[in-house]
Design an enzyme around this catalytic site. Structure first.
Site, mmCIF file in Angstrom:
data_model
loop_
_atom_site.group_PDB
_atom_site.id
_atom_site.type_symbol
_atom_site.label_atom_id
_atom_site.label_comp_id
_atom_site.label_asym_id
_atom_site.label_seq_id
_atom_site.Cartn_x
_atom_site.Cartn_y
_atom_site.Cartn_z
ATOM 1 N N GLY A 142 0.807 -1.205 0.000
ATOM 2 C CA GLY A 142 0.000 0.000 0.000
ATOM 3 C C GLY A 142 0.837 1.249 0.000
ATOM 4 N N LYS A 197 4.834 6.233 18.666
ATOM 5 C CA LYS A 197 5.659 7.407 18.972
ATOM 6 C C LYS A 197 5.634 7.735 20.463
ATOM 7 C CE LYS A 197 5.105 9.479 14.382
ATOM 8 N NZ LYS A 197 4.547 10.624 13.610
ATOM 9 N N GLY A 219 -7.690 -4.084 1.332
ATOM 10 C CA GLY A 219 -7.279 -5.284 0.604
ATOM 11 C C GLY A 219 -6.379 -6.200 1.401
ATOM 12 N N GLU A 260 -3.658 -3.542 -5.207
ATOM 13 C CA GLU A 260 -4.806 -2.644 -5.331
ATOM 14 C C GLU A 260 -4.354 -1.216 -5.580
ATOM 15 O OE1 GLU A 260 -4.823 -3.084 -0.737
ATOM 16 O OE2 GLU A 260 -3.681 -3.860 -2.402
#
Length: 478
Positions: free
Chosen positions: A257, A405, A378, A280
């Site tokens: 991604g 963090k 996805g 995707e």
């Protein structure tokens, strides 16, 4: 068939009715083989060129369902005009359906409550607050299943809003950066309003739509939403290197991604050969690998020699790269994310991330506790598709930095109360943090706990071990 004059004899009528019913069943039983090619067929009609406001004044009504294209292709001027007309006309109960959208979602503002109600198929930052406050909805769904919502009439679009490239000499526009589920909405929509924008790149595959299918054409020159590549931190760079050096083979087909970790993986693949992309979406880091000759797609079993994706979000450099480029094929998401199609690609390597993972391997990727954050997307489509890889060399990977963090561990004894399990403990194979790689496939619960604690941040390992003993009633063990 027996016909007398203009009349069909009863036996023939009965046969025709049966045939018609059979055709309706055939049309409803769609698979990834059945493409919606009707948008590619020129019709003997032309759209009405009009302003966005005038288009909605003609067709927007209370109680309708409006579907909007998303990601970089979000038609923000159309959505703003829709919001203005809906408010001015004192309309109500208009459902606005979309995946991830960019820019401000004015129709979700508090003063639009009762007029519009957003329904997200994958959430972005612009709808998190209204969803949390109960003014907007979200549908948990696998990305590959979204087109079925339209084809099975679960969602029936009255109006679909798209942003397309200008028509070429043959009258063909392109959906550009986002094909995903919008093509399925288009072929089932009563009205199509298209924002014609020269900034939209012209892409191929399922992106093509003939201008004659558009009802209202609105000219626009707004630049597409951009997300520049952010420099990763040292932990993300380490994760990228671990994955590239240990899990990505030459000739592998990749899915990943957008974000710092996928970018870090891409940046570490410069010595690899014959990589392919079937994802995707993909991001800016792919461009350098193509230029270096690392991404060739020559080993792929489907779409050999082509990058396959369904939508894009990036910067102008990415949009220029895909513009009019036959090397890129933009396909419908029920094809790209189909687990059977994914499993056919060689050495299919799926790299995804998450919010947190518990010591048994349950992955939360769509919420922070009860607060919805994104969606299924996805992840499961590709985690399962790569696990089912026909060549037996697929690698499903979850990659996360070991701590937030704030210093909180992302590997936890139990998921937060109300957290959604996107990827189950049975789906999980590889988990990678900057501390190392764990392979959970075939492991018992105590073995899983051992492997995950081993790659957790050192500050949290002792507390995780104690929590694991309390939960499992035995010590984690290799």
């Amino acid at each position: 068939m027996s016909v007398i004059g203009k009349f069909v004899v009863p036996s023939a009528t009965k046969h025709i009715n049966k045939l018609s019913a059979a055709l309706q069943v055939a049309r409803s039983n769609r698979t990834y083989f059945t493409y919606t090619q009707s948008l590619s067929q020129p019709l003997d009609r032309k759209p009405e060129t009009i302003t966005a406001k005038a288009a909605f004044e003609k067709c927007l009504k209370s109680g309708q369902t409006v579907v909007a294209q998303g990601a970089a292709a979000t038609p923000a001027p159309l959505l703003d005009a829709m919001t203005e007309v809906g408010k001015k006309g004192s309309m109500k109960d208009i459902k606005v359906v979309h995946m991830h959208t960019e820019k401000e979602a004015a129709y979700t503002a508090p003063d639009c409550e009762g007029i519009f109600r957003s329904c997200s198929l994958f959430m972005a930052a612009n709808v998190r607050k209204p969803v949390a406050e109960g003014r907007s909805d979200v549908i948990p769904i696998f990305l590959q299943d979204i087109p079925k919502l339209f084809h099975r009439k679960i969602i029936q679009p009255d109006i679909t809003l798209i942003q397309v490239s200008p028509p070429d000499q043959h009258g063909y526009c392109s959906l550009g950066t986002s094909v995903d589920c919008v093509r399925a909405a288009l072929v089932n929509s009563k009205v199509i309003i298209a924002q014609i924008n020269p900034h939209m790149p012209r892409t191929f595959g399922d992106a093509i739509i003939h201008i004659s299918h558009v009802d209202y054409a609105v000219e626009d020159h707004t630049p597409l939403a951009e997300h520049g590549a952010k420099p990763g931190n040292p932990d993300e760079a380490k994760i990228g290197q671990l994955i590239a050096d240990n899990l990505v083979e030459d000739g592998a087909t990749l899915q990943m991604g957008i974000g710092s970790i996928p970018d870090a993986v891409l940046a570490s693949l410069t010595n690899h050969k014959d990589l392919g992309i079937h994802s995707e979406m993909f991001s800016i880091g792919v461009i350098d690998l193509v230029k270096r000759g690392c991404v060739t797609n020559n080993m792929k079993t489907r779409h050999k020699g082509r990058i396959v994706a369904s939508f894009l979000v990036g910067n102008r450099a990415l949009y220029d790269f895909v513009d009019n480029n036959p090397f890129i094929e933009m396909m419908e998401v029920d094809y790209v994310n189909n687990t059977h199609i994914i499993s056919q690609q060689p050495r299919m390597t799926a790299i995804n991330s998450c919010m947190e993972i518990d010591i048994t391997g349950q992955v939360c990727a769509d919420s922070i506790g009860t607060r919805m954050y994104s969606g299924f997307g996805g992840q499961v489509d590709f985690i399962r598709g790569s696990a089912e890889s026909l060549d037996g060399r697929g690698k499903p990977i979850i990659a996360i930095v070991s701590a937030t963090k704030r210093g909180e561990s992302k590997i936890v004894p139990t998921l937060k109360p109300g957290a959604g399990v996107v990827t189950t403990r049975a789906h999980i194979n590889y988990v990678v943090t900057e501390q190392g790689i764990a392979n959970l496939f075939g492991k018992t619960l105590r073995q899983r706990a051992y492997e995950l604690i081993r790659i957790a941040h050192p500050d949290h390992r002792e507390s995780l071990e104690k929590a694991a003993f309390e939960r499992l009633k035995c010590m984690p063990a290799p």
